[in-house]
Design a protein around this motif. Structure first.
Motif, PDB file in Angstrom:
ATOM      1  N   GLU A  86      -2.016  -4.082  -3.826  1.00 39.15           N
ATOM      2  CA  GLU A  86      -1.201  -4.017  -2.456  1.00 39.15           C
ATOM      3  C   GLU A  86      -1.929  -3.268  -1.329  1.00 39.15           C
ATOM      4  N   THR A  87      -2.856  -2.449  -1.832  1.00 35.97           N
ATOM      5  CA  THR A  87      -3.505  -1.534  -0.842  1.00 35.97           C
ATOM      6  C   THR A  87      -4.984  -2.233  -0.507  1.00 35.97           C
ATOM      7  N   THR A 134       5.689  -6.747   7.141  1.00 38.08           N
ATOM      8  CA  THR A 134       4.212  -6.292   7.960  1.00 38.08           C
ATOM      9  C   THR A 134       3.618  -7.383   8.405  1.00 38.08           C
ATOM     10  N   SER A 187       3.292   0.776   6.067  1.00 37.99           N
ATOM     11  CA  SER A 187       3.530  -0.512   5.131  1.00 37.99           C
ATOM     12  C   SER A 187       3.926   0.150   3.975  1.00 37.99           C
ATOM     13  N   HIS A 194       6.148  -1.147  -0.052  1.00 36.92           N
ATOM     14  CA  HIS A 194       6.385  -2.233  -0.917  1.00 36.92           C
ATOM     15  C   HIS A 194       7.562  -2.846  -0.474  1.00 36.92           C
ATOM     16  N   VAL A 225      -3.881  -5.197   2.156  1.00 38.20           N
ATOM     17  CA  VAL A 225      -3.952  -4.699   3.431  1.00 38.20           C
ATOM     18  C   VAL A 225      -5.263  -4.979   4.115  1.00 38.20           C
ATOM     19  N   GLN A 260       5.899  -4.853   2.956  1.00 34.66           N
ATOM     20  CA  GLN A 260       5.025  -5.915   2.443  1.00 34.66           C
ATOM     21  C   GLN A 260       5.296  -6.577   1.222  1.00 34.66           C
ATOM     22  N   CYS A 315      -0.261   3.207   3.340  1.00 34.00           N
ATOM     23  CA  CYS A 315       0.689   2.552   2.397  1.00 34.00           C
ATOM     24  C   CYS A 315       1.422   3.690   1.482  1.00 34.00           C
ATOM     25  N   SER A 346      -4.894   5.936  -0.450  1.00 37.40           N
ATOM     26  CA  SER A 346      -4.107   6.474  -1.188  1.00 37.40           C
ATOM     27  C   SER A 346      -4.304   8.088  -1.632  1.00 37.40           C
TER      28      SER A 346
END
Length: 350
Positions: A295-296, A267, A190, A192, A300, A254, A286, A321
């Motif tokens: 965002e992660t 997503t 997924s 950005h 998610v 996403q 990600c 990450s």
């Protein structure tokens, strides 16, 4: 021997999860013409009167959910660790500075520190694996807008992207291994999201992007700087490292904003589709981020996790990450030394 300057630049984060600080961050971020690439009058109207006033309180609540009492923003925390670990790895021959494209520490202040240290060679490394005008391009433009005012301009090099760096790919694969990927029903890569219009601007032929079926599935001379094509390539390389067959994973995007079409598939729609197919456990990468962030950690793990369960799924597992992984620091060290050795020389202005 003169030191080499390294400027690491990540996206940015609010100074605190307060609504006021989040509003300040969003205002700077969304007013960037490379982020919302529309008429300036329309952009100002949208950002100042619609997006920020309504989005800031909601985003502040999300930031509070991921904010650590001691370390603060995860993105800033891990970015600082990356800067510190890279400085230790490179030694006294280098001066490594960290900046954020938006908010603190600023690019202006980081460049000023390099200037005051009499650094004559600077390598700028935007911490975005895949090139996009709204991220890497914005960092490059900001740096150039600052140094153009200096009386003496140092030798400056820019890293364009590192979407296929083998050590970065290995780090993502290593991070996933602990979750036993074979025990999951499907795997998502997924990334950005970006508006489709920004992808079209990268197609200088005007006849390829979104017109050729599967245009992003392979890299070529036309789409080699396309964010979506580089994202697909990153996913393919991680999947190959993990020996994942193509039917076991999906590339998706996403974080949409506004009504214009963005890079697809989305997503959220893929998660709904997989739930309807009876999938119960999803493993999510990600790979557009080198440090965990809103965002992660939240989008998610929390938002997609809750959506999936509401649709009948059981579990969504985020693959963390790169953060402070030693292999990722190895990758940064190798990238730095390679880029420094190939930095183009620029003339000195007096």
């Amino acid at each position: 021997m003169a030191k080499k300057g390294i400027l690491l630049v990540n996206l940015g984060t609010p100074d605190s999860p307060s609504t006021a600080d989040v509003r300040k961050y969003l205002d700077e971020f969304l007013m960037d013409p490379r982020v919302i690439d529309v008429n300036p009058v329309l952009r100002t109207f949208l950002v100042k009167t619609i997006i920020v006033p309504f989005r800031a309180p909601k985003s502040a609540k999300l930031y509070r959910a991921i904010w650590d009492e001691k370390t603060g923003s995860p993105l800033l925390h891990y970015s600082m660790l990356q800067q510190q670990l890279l400085q230790q790895r490179l030694g006294d021959g280098y001066m490594v500075e960290l900046a954020m494209r938006y908010q603190s520490p600023s690019i202006d202040s980081a460049l000023q520190r390099l200037k005051e240290a009499l650094i004559s060679d600077i390598q700028v490394i935007p911490l975005f694996p895949q090139y996009a005008s709204a991220s890497t391009g914005s960092v490059q433009e900001k740096v150039m807008s600052i140094v153009k005012e200096w009386q003496t301009i140092p030798n400056i090099g820019f890293l364009n992207s590192f979407h296929d760096d083998d050590l970065m790919i290995e780090t993502f694969a290593d991070n996933a291994a602990k979750y036993q990927p074979d025990t999951y029903d499907h795997i998502l890569f997924s990334f950005h999201g970006l508006p489709q219009r920004q992808l079209k601007k990268c197609d200088h032929t005007g006849n390829y992007c979104l017109k050729v079926d599967g245009c992003c599935n392979t890299l070529n001379d036309i789409n080699k700087l396309c964010y979506s094509a580089q994202s697909h390539d990153t996913a393919r390389l991680i999947a190959a490292k993990m020996n994942l067959p193509r039917e076991r994973y999906t590339v998706c995007f996403q974080s949409r904003l506004g009504s214009d079409p963005w890079v697809q598939p989305y997503t959220s729609e893929i998660i709904e589709k997989l739930a309807k197919e009876g999938k119960k456990r999803l493993l999510v990468f990600c790979p557009a981020f080198v440090a965990d962030c809103l965002e992660t950690v939240y989008e998610v793990t929390t938002e997609y996790g809750e959506e999936f369960k509401a649709l009948g799924g059981e579990h969504v597992q985020l693959v963390e990450s790169l953060n402070d992984s030693p292999k990722w620091i190895d990758a940064l060290e190798r990238i730095v030394k390679k880029e420094v050795n190939t930095t183009a020389k620029t003339p000195q202005l007096v």
